[in-house]
Motif scaffolding. Structure first.
Motif, PDB file in Angstrom:
ATOM      1  N   ASP A 227       0.831  -1.206   0.000  1.00 58.84           N
ATOM      2  CA  ASP A 227       0.000   0.000   0.000  1.00 58.84           C
ATOM      3  C   ASP A 227       0.870   1.264   0.000  1.00 58.84           C
ATOM      4  O   ASP A 227       0.571   2.219  -0.715  1.00 58.84           O
TER       5      ASP A 227
ATOM      6  N   THR B  92      -9.127   8.573   0.886  1.00 59.26           N
ATOM      7  CA  THR B  92      -9.023   7.135   1.009  1.00 59.26           C
ATOM      8  C   THR B  92     -10.136   6.608   0.125  1.00 59.26           C
ATOM      9  O   THR B  92     -11.037   7.356  -0.228  1.00 59.26           O
ATOM     10  N   GLN B  96     -14.717  -1.263   0.266  1.00 55.86           N
ATOM     11  CA  GLN B  96     -13.842  -2.080  -0.575  1.00 55.86           C
ATOM     12  C   GLN B  96     -14.633  -2.913  -1.589  1.00 55.86           C
ATOM     13  O   GLN B  96     -15.794  -3.256  -1.371  1.00 55.86           O
ATOM     14  N   ASP B 327      -7.160  -5.289   0.137  1.00 54.00           N
ATOM     15  CA  ASP B 327      -6.799  -4.632   1.387  1.00 54.00           C
ATOM     16  C   ASP B 327      -5.768  -3.530   1.144  1.00 54.00           C
ATOM     17  O   ASP B 327      -5.828  -2.453   1.732  1.00 54.00           O
ATOM     18  N   THR B 328      -4.817  -3.822   0.249  1.00 48.18           N
ATOM     19  CA  THR B 328      -3.780  -2.846  -0.095  1.00 48.18           C
ATOM     20  C   THR B 328      -4.407  -1.533  -0.584  1.00 48.18           C
ATOM     21  O   THR B 328      -4.028  -0.446  -0.156  1.00 48.18           O
ATOM     22  N   THR B 331      -7.022   0.086   2.259  1.00 44.93           N
ATOM     23  CA  THR B 331      -6.540   0.497   3.575  1.00 44.93           C
ATOM     24  C   THR B 331      -6.506   2.024   3.613  1.00 44.93           C
ATOM     25  O   THR B 331      -6.027   2.648   2.681  1.00 44.93           O
ATOM     26  N   ASP B 332      -7.007   2.586   4.681  1.00 46.61           N
ATOM     27  CA  ASP B 332      -7.011   4.047   4.792  1.00 46.61           C
ATOM     28  C   ASP B 332      -5.577   4.534   4.966  1.00 46.61           C
ATOM     29  O   ASP B 332      -4.927   4.198   5.951  1.00 46.61           O
ATOM     30  N   LYS B 335      -4.644   5.981   8.374  1.00 47.35           N
ATOM     31  CA  LYS B 335      -4.763   5.264   9.662  1.00 47.35           C
ATOM     32  C   LYS B 335      -3.402   5.055  10.317  1.00 47.35           C
ATOM     33  O   LYS B 335      -2.398   4.863   9.631  1.00 47.35           O
TER      34      LYS B 335
END
Ligand code: B12
Ligand code: SF4
Lengths: 323, 469
Positions: A227, B92, B96, B327-328, B331-332, B335
């Motif tokens: 990410d 973000t 999802q 998820d990548t 993801t925020d 966070k």
């Protein structure tokens, strides 16, 4: 109704084109060269044609190293012979380029003298006629010397020297590249400002021309920080397209890092609540593919990779999207 | 949303700073509305009748550019769409991508139930939570409404996961709806031929519906406009997913265009987008190649704007990377990536239990913690304050040092000599070079654990309890 959408109007700054390798006409001995960069839009976007496809350079090491089982199986016959290894990736696995990693030079590994390491570079240059990348061991004290020697024996071949970074004497790497006609990989760790700083230093302080710089803003594996890596690259590319001249360089990814993720190499999940992870020989390559693919969409131009299946599939998808 | 500064939102709030929303001031609350970490309904005063007009105005201004669509009911409800930006670093991404795995009405009942259960129960632990998939898509391959209804019924009985009903035949869809109408399923799909009947079904049963116009964005927009005029905005757009060649490139172009138009303010096309990587199976014969290609296509459209997708391969080597790439991307990026430094008890440790140290980088901490907990190892685990850096980088960068480890343990009021029977600390394999220093600093025995915490259980078997010297 008619569907309409505008093109992006603030992507005005093209990414720098960089050519790797030199043919006999240009003072080298490569049969062909590879050119990356030149984009005017995010990759595969309809706003502007992408001038060059993505390229894959496959990893070769100057000594046997620890590898995931699925990777190792492909290299057992050449593991002690970097020249044969290089031949194999080009001939059998369709590598566009070869990266020779001189990791045995690390004082904590074999401390191979720079002079001996340079010999390996010569062997690889003899063995294949594609452009090459030369990597050190990552040891900041030793790398400048190793890369200087390597640059010298590869004079005129326009290799990519990997890497200049802020934690070593990047001036020496830059100078070696200039003296012997090579390109420099500008490597920073997931930080856009550090990347700007290093690029600036290479250009202003070391006088490296723009067409000799490639960036590696660091690749973290899928599930292990991809990410950050993805967004870091996407931001760098967008900033470049919008006019930040310190970031308009093509990018390279150490996609092989994907094999560090336990999902890529472990036999099964260490957690008994997890669903079955299935056979790892299929999990590993796709881990490397998805890691690279994500970065290709963020703007990455060139991939350093290891597994033949990963290379084949990544090439297939990136070339499909390239058109 | 139509506004982008707290000040613009503040103008509509009651301006009493009453604090009921949990924020000290209306201005602070306004900032959270803009970054979408609070909902307008968290401000109770503005719900009063006298603020009705302001509430409605602000609510409209705050609505995300891409409409949010709900599928299913109850705990497992899936929300898709709701995005405001084209790049995740700008804010973000919300909601999802929903992953639906297919079953067909021609499947043997036992296989169908087994597959649905497998999908429902599939899970992968990651950073303190389980990653799971979301939905079941029931495809009609029999062309028989009764058979389809039977299969849908079986799925409804087997799982609470939301459902997609797949057929272009309105009679088939209706039969499926009859047995799943309480579950708010998504219809797939209305196209240029059946839109009238399918549209009526969507309205009659009040369920979301997918509009399908392969590689024809004019048609897609026309359908969306027509449905909005008919009275529903619970729409999902499918511009077609072509699995190979120039058409796959065109698919990406279509996705990029639709999302960009939506974010740029074209309300008529600002709906969630569906991808169907399942089509990879039409391009590849052998299951491994098909699974690989499906995963690749799914990854492309998880990254670039697919909000929901229909998938076929349930091989772990397809599902695991899909779950992780999603998820990548979702993801925020804002966070926190750290856990609070300090001592954590895993299981019920006693004086004989091991003392382990790791860092307070969330990814590292949760990985280690779950590796230990799931193997039922009781221990004391320290998250050393490394400013949220993982083990290897923290050792290289000097955030994980012997002094830090000593201080971390002492700050928790823990005394290695008194509180343990062994006076031993286990450090991560990747921090091996700190061994001597930690021994000197703490006066304890220091053992070097494995490089990957997944190997702690095996390592413990061989090395714990430590041999008395
Ligand atoms: C992401 C990353 C970064 C990020 C870190 C982000 C963060 N929040 O941690 C950033 C960009 C900040 C970074 C910076 C640097 N990095 Co860095 N980074 C990485 C990278 C890509 C991934 C690391 C990671 O997140 N791993 C995943 C986590 C979960 O792993 P982990 O914390 O080690 O935990 C595992 C094990 O240690 C073990 N474990 C953990 N706790 C415990 C406890 C016990 C008891 C046991 C038994 C086991 C155990 O199990 C865990 C799960 O497997 C790696 C390369 C790579 N692909 O591995 C380089 C890497 C770690 N970085 C490296 C370096 C050199 C640096 C820098 C010093 C570079 C520089 N000169 O600026 C800086 C240092 C910055 C600082 N410390 O201030 C080197 C380290 C080389 C070395 N061995 O010394 C690496 C290996 C890259 C390389 N090949 O050169 N980095
Ligand atoms: S609850 Fe409403 S009125 Fe009260 S402080 Fe919060 S935003 Fe202001």
């Amino acid at each position: 109704s008619k569907f309409e959408v505008a093109k992006v109007d603030n992507w005005k700054n093209p990414i720098q084109e960089v050519t790797l390798g030199a043919t006999s006409g240009d003072g080298g001995s490569r049969k062909s060269t590879v050119t990356i960069g030149g984009e005017n839009a995010l990759p595969y976007y309809f706003d502007a044609e992408m001038p060059h496809r993505n390229y894959v350079t496959m990893d070769v090491f100057d000594m046997p190293i620890g590898m995931a089982k699925a990777v190792k199986g492909n290299y057992e016959d050449v593991i002690n012979d970097p020249a044969e290894w290089a031949k194999k990736v080009v001939r059998d696995f369709n590598a566009d380029m070869v990266t020779i990693h001189l990791i045995s030079t690390d004082p904590l590994i074999n401390d191979t003298p720079a002079k001996e390491a340079a010999k390996v570079v010569e062997d690889v240059l003899q063995a294949v006629d594609v452009p090459i990348v030369i990597g050190g061991s990552g040891n900041p004290e030793k790398d400048p010397e190793v890369l200087e020697r390597a640059a010298e024996v590869a004079e005129g071949e326009r290799v990519l020297l990997a890497s200049a970074s802020l934690n070593l004497d990047y001036e020496r790497i830059a100078k070696a590249a200039m003296d012997y006609g090579h390109n420099v990989l500008s490597w920073t760790q997931l930080e856009i400002n550090a990347q700007k700083e290093l690029n600036r230093k290479l250009m202003k302080q070391c006088n490296v021309p723009r067409e000799r710089i490639v960036m590696d803003p660091t690749t973290a594996a899928l599930g292990y920080g991809l990410d950050y890596a993805y967004t870091n690259m996407e931001r760098i590319r967008l900033a470049g397209l919008m006019g930040d001249d310190e970031l308009t360089f093509p990018m390279s990814s150490g996609t092989t890092n994907a094999w560090g993720a336990r999902e890529a190499w472990m036999v099964s999940s260490p957690l008994n609540q997890d669903s079955d992870w299935g056979p790892r020989e299929y999990r590993g390559p796709i881990w490397e593919i998805v890691t690279g693919l994500a970065l290709s969409l963020a703007g990455n131009d060139m991939f350093m990779m290891m597994h033949p299946t990963s290379v084949q599939v990544l090439k297939e998808i990136t070339q499909t999207l390239y058109g | 949303m139509k506004i982008n500064s707290p000040l613009e939102a503040y103008k509509f709030l009651p301006a009493t700073n009453c604090g009921e929303c949990g924020e000290a001031t209306c201005m602070a609350f306004a900032a959270h509305l803009i970054d979408r970490s609070h909902k307008l309904t968290d401000c109770k005063p503005i719900l009063e009748a006298k603020f009705k007009k302001k509430y409605e105005e602000l609510d409209a201004l705050l609505a995300p550019e891409i409409r949010e669509v709900e599928i299913g009911v109850g705990d497992k409800i899936v929300k898709i769409g709701g995005d405001d930006v084209l790049y995740r670093h700008k804010l973000t991404f919300f909601n999802q991508t929903a992953y639906a795995y297919d079953v067909t009405d021609s499947m043997d009942e036992k296989d169908l139930v087994e597959r649905v259960k497998y999908v429902q129960d599939f899970k992968k632990f990651y950073v303190g939570n389980f990653l799971t998939v979301d939905m079941v898509a029931v495809r009609c391959t029999s062309k028989d409404p009764a058979k389809f209804a039977a299969a849908v019924k079986k799925v409804v009985e087997t799982t609470d996961l939301p459902i997609i009903l797949c057929s272009f035949d309105p009679a088939v869809l209706k039969a499926g709806l009859e047995v799943s109408k309480d579950r708010n399923p998504l219809l797939y799909a209305a196209n240029k031929d059946n839109w009238k009947e399918v549209g009526e079904l969507a309205l009659e049963y009040d369920v979301p519906v997918t509009l399908f116009a392969p590689d024809d964005l004019d048609m897609l927009k026309t359908l969306a406009k027509t449905f909005a005029e008919m009275g529903t905005e619970k729409l999902v757009l499918d511009p077609g997913t072509f699995p190979t060649g120039k058409q796959l490139k065109q698919t990406l172009t279509n996705f990029l265009k639709v999302r960009r138009a939506g974010i740029d303010g074209d309300r008529e096309i600002a709906y969630p987008i569906m991808a169907v990587p399942f089509t990879a199976w039409m391009a590849h014969d052998d299951p491994v190649s098909a699974s690989y290609w499906e995963t690749v296509v799914a990854s492309v459209f998880t990254i670039k704007y697919g909000d929901i997708m229909i998938l076929h391969s349930t091989e772990p080597y397809a599902m695991l990377p899909e779950l992780h790439i999603r998820d990548t991307i979702y993801t925020d990026p804002r966070k926190p990536v750290t856990v609070d430094p300090g001592m954590y008890k895993v299981g019920e440790p006693t004086a004989d239990s091991p003392v382990l140290v790791t860092t307070n980088f969330a990814l590292t901490y949760y990985t280690v913690e779950s590796d230990i907990a799931s193997n039922k190892i009781d221990c004391f685990l320290w998250a050393i304050d490394t400013d949220g850096i993982g083990v290897e980088a923290a050792v290289a960068g000097g955030q994980l040092t012997a002094e830090k480890i000593k201080k971390g343990i002492e700050d928790s009021g823990f005394d290695l000599k008194k509180d343990t029977s062994h006076n031993t600390v286990v450090i991560p394999g990747l921090a091996a070079r700190l061994q001597g220093d930690v021994e000197d600093a703490t006066g304890a025995n220091v053992m070097v654990g494995p490089a990957d915490s997944g190997r702690i259980p095996g390592w413990m078997e061989k090395n714990w309890p430590p041999q008395k010297k």
